[in-house]
Design a protein around this motif. Structure first.
Motif, PDB file in Angstrom:
ATOM      1  N   MET A 145       0.702  -1.161   0.141  1.00 13.88           N
ATOM      2  CA  MET A 145       0.312   0.096   0.222  1.00 13.88           C
ATOM      3  C   MET A 145       1.316   1.516   0.201  1.00 13.88           C
ATOM      4  O   MET A 145       0.760   2.556  -0.971  1.00 13.88           O
ATOM      5  CB  MET A 145      -0.575  -0.161   0.994  1.00 13.88           C
ATOM      6  N   LEU A 146       2.298   0.671   1.156  1.00 16.82           N
ATOM      7  CA  LEU A 146       3.390   2.144   0.740  1.00 16.82           C
ATOM      8  C   LEU A 146       3.784   2.744  -0.636  1.00 16.82           C
ATOM      9  O   LEU A 146       3.992   2.177  -1.276  1.00 16.82           O
ATOM     10  CB  LEU A 146       3.814   2.614   2.112  1.00 16.82           C
ATOM     11  N   PRO A 147       3.549   3.877  -0.586  1.00 16.97           N
ATOM     12  CA  PRO A 147       3.817   4.897  -2.061  1.00 16.97           C
ATOM     13  C   PRO A 147       5.401   4.318  -2.395  1.00 16.97           C
ATOM     14  O   PRO A 147       5.854   6.335  -2.266  1.00 16.97           O
ATOM     15  CB  PRO A 147       3.214   6.139  -2.179  1.00 16.97           C
ATOM     16  N   THR A 148       5.834   3.429  -2.251  1.00 22.02           N
ATOM     17  CA  THR A 148       7.249   2.872  -2.113  1.00 22.02           C
ATOM     18  C   THR A 148       8.017   2.046  -2.229  1.00 22.02           C
ATOM     19  O   THR A 148       7.035   1.162  -2.433  1.00 22.02           O
ATOM     20  CB  THR A 148       8.368   3.906  -0.755  1.00 22.02           C
ATOM     21  N   ASP A 149       9.099   1.727  -3.562  1.00 18.53           N
ATOM     22  CA  ASP A 149       9.348   0.363  -3.534  1.00 18.53           C
ATOM     23  C   ASP A 149      10.008  -0.678  -2.344  1.00 18.53           C
ATOM     24  O   ASP A 149       9.681  -1.667  -2.873  1.00 18.53           O
ATOM     25  CB  ASP A 149      10.249   0.442  -5.042  1.00 18.53           C
ATOM     26  N   MET A 150      10.439  -0.103  -1.692  1.00 17.91           N
ATOM     27  CA  MET A 150      10.963  -0.411  -0.244  1.00 17.91           C
ATOM     28  C   MET A 150      10.377  -1.123   0.269  1.00 17.91           C
ATOM     29  O   MET A 150      11.324  -2.301   0.637  1.00 17.91           O
ATOM     30  CB  MET A 150      11.609   1.081   0.811  1.00 17.91           C
ATOM     31  N   PHE A 151       8.834  -1.081   0.547  1.00 21.05           N
ATOM     32  CA  PHE A 151       7.762  -2.132   1.204  1.00 21.05           C
ATOM     33  C   PHE A 151       7.977  -3.703  -0.049  1.00 21.05           C
ATOM     34  O   PHE A 151       6.696  -4.324   0.844  1.00 21.05           O
ATOM     35  CB  PHE A 151       7.285  -1.596   1.451  1.00 21.05           C
ATOM     36  N   PRO A 208     -17.016   2.594  14.827  1.00 25.74           N
ATOM     37  CA  PRO A 208     -17.047   3.137  16.402  1.00 25.74           C
ATOM     38  C   PRO A 208     -15.909   3.838  16.702  1.00 25.74           C
ATOM     39  O   PRO A 208     -15.095   4.416  16.158  1.00 25.74           O
ATOM     40  CB  PRO A 208     -17.078   1.510  17.160  1.00 25.74           C
ATOM     41  N   ARG A 209     -16.126   5.064  17.787  1.00 22.55           N
ATOM     42  CA  ARG A 209     -15.424   5.832  18.022  1.00 22.55           C
ATOM     43  C   ARG A 209     -13.783   5.340  18.656  1.00 22.55           C
ATOM     44  O   ARG A 209     -12.970   5.976  18.392  1.00 22.55           O
ATOM     45  CB  ARG A 209     -15.965   6.513  19.731  1.00 22.55           C
ATOM     46  N   TYR A 210     -14.149   3.136  19.233  1.00 20.22           N
ATOM     47  CA  TYR A 210     -13.134   3.637  19.594  1.00 20.22           C
ATOM     48  C   TYR A 210     -11.188   2.941  19.085  1.00 20.22           C
ATOM     49  O   TYR A 210     -11.258   2.730  18.440  1.00 20.22           O
ATOM     50  CB  TYR A 210     -12.968   2.265  20.409  1.00 20.22           C
ATOM     51  N   MET A 211     -12.732   2.924  17.346  1.00 19.31           N
ATOM     52  CA  MET A 211     -12.422   2.679  16.318  1.00 19.31           C
ATOM     53  C   MET A 211     -11.206   3.751  14.980  1.00 19.31           C
ATOM     54  O   MET A 211     -11.039   3.350  14.339  1.00 19.31           O
ATOM     55  CB  MET A 211     -12.474   1.732  15.764  1.00 19.31           C
ATOM     56  N   SER A 212     -11.984   4.879  15.551  1.00 16.84           N
ATOM     57  CA  SER A 212     -11.240   6.309  14.621  1.00 16.84           C
ATOM     58  C   SER A 212      -9.692   5.322  14.315  1.00 16.84           C
ATOM     59  O   SER A 212      -9.881   6.634  13.268  1.00 16.84           O
ATOM     60  CB  SER A 212     -11.937   7.033  15.282  1.00 16.84           C
ATOM     61  N   PRO A 213      -9.357   5.208  15.502  1.00 14.02           N
ATOM     62  CA  PRO A 213      -7.689   5.985  14.393  1.00 14.02           C
ATOM     63  C   PRO A 213      -7.254   4.787  13.620  1.00 14.02           C
ATOM     64  O   PRO A 213      -6.713   4.775  12.322  1.00 14.02           O
ATOM     65  CB  PRO A 213      -6.704   5.162  16.015  1.00 14.02           C
ATOM     66  N   TYR A 214      -7.544   3.751  13.814  1.00 11.38           N
ATOM     67  CA  TYR A 214      -7.836   2.536  13.025  1.00 11.38           C
ATOM     68  C   TYR A 214      -8.381   2.545  11.809  1.00 11.38           C
ATOM     69  O   TYR A 214      -7.617   2.540  10.574  1.00 11.38           O
ATOM     70  CB  TYR A 214      -8.347   0.980  13.860  1.00 11.38           C
ATOM     71  N   SER A 215      -9.252   3.134  11.464  1.00  9.18           N
ATOM     72  CA  SER A 215     -10.818   3.351  10.632  1.00  9.18           C
ATOM     73  C   SER A 215     -10.071   4.425   9.635  1.00  9.18           C
ATOM     74  O   SER A 215      -9.739   4.540   8.582  1.00  9.18           O
ATOM     75  CB  SER A 215     -11.843   3.649  11.131  1.00  9.18           C
ATOM     76  N   LYS A 216      -9.469   5.065  10.551  1.00 10.96           N
ATOM     77  CA  LYS A 216      -8.564   6.423   9.208  1.00 10.96           C
ATOM     78  C   LYS A 216      -7.365   6.165   8.265  1.00 10.96           C
ATOM     79  O   LYS A 216      -7.303   6.115   7.092  1.00 10.96           O
ATOM     80  CB  LYS A 216      -7.972   7.744  10.422  1.00 10.96           C
ATOM     81  N   ILE A 217      -6.912   5.257   9.187  1.00 10.57           N
ATOM     82  CA  ILE A 217      -5.381   4.060   8.198  1.00 10.57           C
ATOM     83  C   ILE A 217      -6.224   3.441   7.838  1.00 10.57           C
ATOM     84  O   ILE A 217      -5.427   3.355   5.827  1.00 10.57           O
ATOM     85  CB  ILE A 217      -4.599   3.664   9.550  1.00 10.57           C
ATOM     86  N   VAL A 218      -7.395   3.019   7.881  1.00 11.77           N
ATOM     87  CA  VAL A 218      -8.248   2.713   6.497  1.00 11.77           C
ATOM     88  C   VAL A 218      -8.457   3.090   5.680  1.00 11.77           C
ATOM     89  O   VAL A 218      -7.973   3.003   4.108  1.00 11.77           O
ATOM     90  CB  VAL A 218      -9.113   1.240   6.994  1.00 11.77           C
ATOM     91  N   LEU A 219      -9.080   4.369   6.099  1.00 11.59           N
ATOM     92  CA  LEU A 219      -9.607   4.773   4.301  1.00 11.59           C
ATOM     93  C   LEU A 219      -8.059   5.213   3.764  1.00 11.59           C
ATOM     94  O   LEU A 219      -8.363   5.804   3.013  1.00 11.59           O
ATOM     95  CB  LEU A 219     -10.252   5.938   5.220  1.00 11.59           C
ATOM     96  N   ILE A 220      -7.073   6.027   4.512  1.00 11.10           N
ATOM     97  CA  ILE A 220      -5.992   6.272   4.050  1.00 11.10           C
ATOM     98  C   ILE A 220      -5.885   5.009   2.617  1.00 11.10           C
ATOM     99  O   ILE A 220      -5.299   5.645   1.915  1.00 11.10           O
ATOM    100  CB  ILE A 220      -4.795   6.807   4.966  1.00 11.10           C
ATOM    101  N   GLY A 221      -5.639   3.727   3.275  1.00 18.40           N
ATOM    102  CA  GLY A 221      -5.242   2.623   2.890  1.00 18.40           C
ATOM    103  C   GLY A 221      -5.749   2.600   1.014  1.00 18.40           C
ATOM    104  O   GLY A 221      -5.489   1.744   0.440  1.00 18.40           O
TER     105      GLY A 221
END
Length: 367
Positions: free
Chosen positions: A186-192, A297-310
Motif C-alpha cells: 500500500m505504501l507509495p514506495t518500492d522499499m516495502f 465506532p469511536r474506539y476504532m477512530s485511529p484504525y479506521s482512518k488508517i484504513v481510509l488512507i489505504g
C-alpha cells in the motif's frame, strides 16, 4: 484544470448514455445546516439544495422561472421556502409553487419551479434522476448503526474521474484486476515491495435477485426478486501479508451496489466493524465525482482512518487506469470473466429511451 480534461482516448461511437437513471449523491448532510442553500451542478442540471428551518432537505431547480437568477447563489431560506434574491419571489420546497411576489397582489397559480425527489440517508443527500420522469421505485436504505450513532463519521476522500460512468463500478465484477493492480504494498514506495503484499480471496460478484446473472428472462423471477434487481453484491477477503508468510491484517468485505450511483461497503476487521458509503455522481459527461465516507465506532477512530488512507491509495491506482482508458463496447472477455458480462447485463436496466448521450449533451452545450 487537468481533472476536467475530456479523455481523448474515448470513442464516442457506441458509447452508452452518460447519465443513467437512479439515485445520485449531491451533497454531504454535514455540509448543509438548517436555513442554508448550496448550488450543485450535476447530471446536466443546476440544483438548489437547501435545508428548511425545520431541518428538511429539499432539492429544486436552481434557476428562478421569473428572470433566471440562480437562487442557490444568493437566495435565502425562509421557513420552508427558498426566496430568490433578485426580486424576492418565494418558492415552496415541497411543491415548488410560488407563494409570494412582494409587489403583486396575486400570485398566478401556474408559477412554479421543478422539485426533485430527494432522500437523505447515511450522511448523504441523494437526488432521483430518471430520463423518462419515472417516480422512484427503489430507495437507498438507512444503515441502522449510523442512524443510532453506533458508527460515527471518521473522514472522507474525494476524486474526480474522467471516464464513462459504467466503467467505475465494473471493477467490482472484474476480480482479475485485483491481483494486477492491488497486490503490491500500500505504501507509495518500492522499499516495502519485498516485505509485504495484499491478497484478495473468496471473491464473488452477483446480483441480489439473480436477475441478469444469466440470460434467463425477467418473467422467471418473483415480484420480490424484481424489486431487488437494482442491487448487486460483492464479497471478498483481504489480507495484508508480511514477508510472504505472516497475515497481519485481515478484512472481510461485503459490498452492495445500489444502482449506478451508490455503494455500501461493510468491513469486518479483528478490531470491529467499519462502513463506507461510496457515491458516484456525474458532474458533466465523462466527468464524475466519487467520494468514500468512512464510519466506525469511536474506539476504532485511529484504525479506521488508517484504513481510509489505504483505501484512498488503492483507489488512486484505479483512477490512473480510468483516466486514460476508453470504454470498450465489445471487449474480448474470457470464460473466467463471466461476471463482467453479467455486470453489463445488470447495468443496462439503468438506461432508458431518452437517457442523455454524449452527443445530445454536447449539442445542448453548443448553443
Amino acid at each position: 484544470m487537468a481533472k476536467y480534461r475530456i479523455n481523448i482516448n474515448q470513442t464516442i461511437k457506441n458509447l452508452p448514455p452518460v447519465y443513467p437513471n437512479g439515485w445520485f449523491g449531491l451533497l454531504d448532510s454535514r455540509k448543509l445546516k438548517n436555513g442554508q442553500v448550496e448550488h450543485v451542478a450535476a447530471l446536466g442540471q443546476n440544483f438548489a439544495v437547501f435545508r428548511t428551518e425545520s431541518g428538511v432537505a429539499r432539492v429544486i431547480d436552481a434557476f428562478c422561472p421569473h428572470l433566471g437568477a440562480n437562487m442557490a447563489e444568493g437566495g435565502k431560506v425562509i421557513g420552508e421556502e427558498l426566496e430568490c434574491h433578485f426580486h424576492s419571489w418565494r418558492f415552496c420546497g415541497e411543491s415548488g409553487k410560488c407563494t409570494t411576489i412582494p409587489y403583486s397582489k396575486t400570485v398566478p397559480p401556474n408559477i412554479k419551479v421543478k422539485v426533485w425527489e430527494c432522500v437523505e440517508v447515511n450522511g448523504v443527500i441523494f437526488v432521483w434522476h430518471h430520463a423518462e420522469n419515472v417516480s422512484p421505485y427503489w430507495w437507498p436504505e438507512q444503515e441502522e448503526k449510523i442512524a443510532k450513532y453506533k458508527l460515527q463519521y471518521q473522514g472522507q476522500n474525494e476524486f474526480y474521474i474522467n471516464c464513462h460512468i459504467q466503467d467505475i463500478p465494473e471493477n467490482g465484477s472484474d476480480w482479475a484486476h485485483l491481483g494486477a493492480i492491488h497486490s503490491s504494498a500500500m505504501l507509495p514506495t518500492d522499499m516495502f515491495s519485498g516485505m509485504m503484499h495484499h491478497t484478495w480471496t473468496n471473491i464473488s460478484w452477483s446480483t441480489k435477485s439473480g436477475i441478469f446473472q444469466t440470460e434467463t428472462p425477467d418473467s422467471s423471477f418473483s415480484d420480490q426478486e424484481k424489486k431487488e434487481k437494482h442491487i448487486a453484491q460483492i464479497t471478498l477477503q483481504h489480507t495484508l501479508v508480511l514477508f510472504n508468510k505472516f497475515p497481519i491484517l485481515q478484512l472481510k468485505v461485503q459490498a452492495r451496489q445500489l444502482g449506478p450511483g451508490c455503494v455500501e461497503i461493510h468491513l469486518q476487521s479483528g478490531f470491529g466493524p467499519m462502513f463506507i458509503v461510496q457515491t458516484v455522481t456525474p458532474v458533466q459527461p465523462l466527468i464524475h465525482r466519487v467520494t468514500h465516507s468512512m464510519y466506525a465506532p469511536r474506539y476504532m477512530s485511529p484504525y479506521s482512518k488508517i484504513v481510509l488512507i489505504g483505501e484512498s491509495i488503492m483507489f488512486e491506482r484505479d483512477v490512473l487506469v480510468w483516466n486514460h482508458k476508453k470504454y470498450m463496447h465489445k471487449p474480448i472477455l474470457l470464460s473466467e470473466e463471466k461476471t463482467i458480462k453479467a455486470y453489463r447485463r445488470w447495468y443496462q436496466q439503468f438506461y432508458s429511451e431518452n437517457s442523455p448521450t454524449y452527443e445530445s449533451c454536447k449539442t445542448s452545450l453548443e448553443w
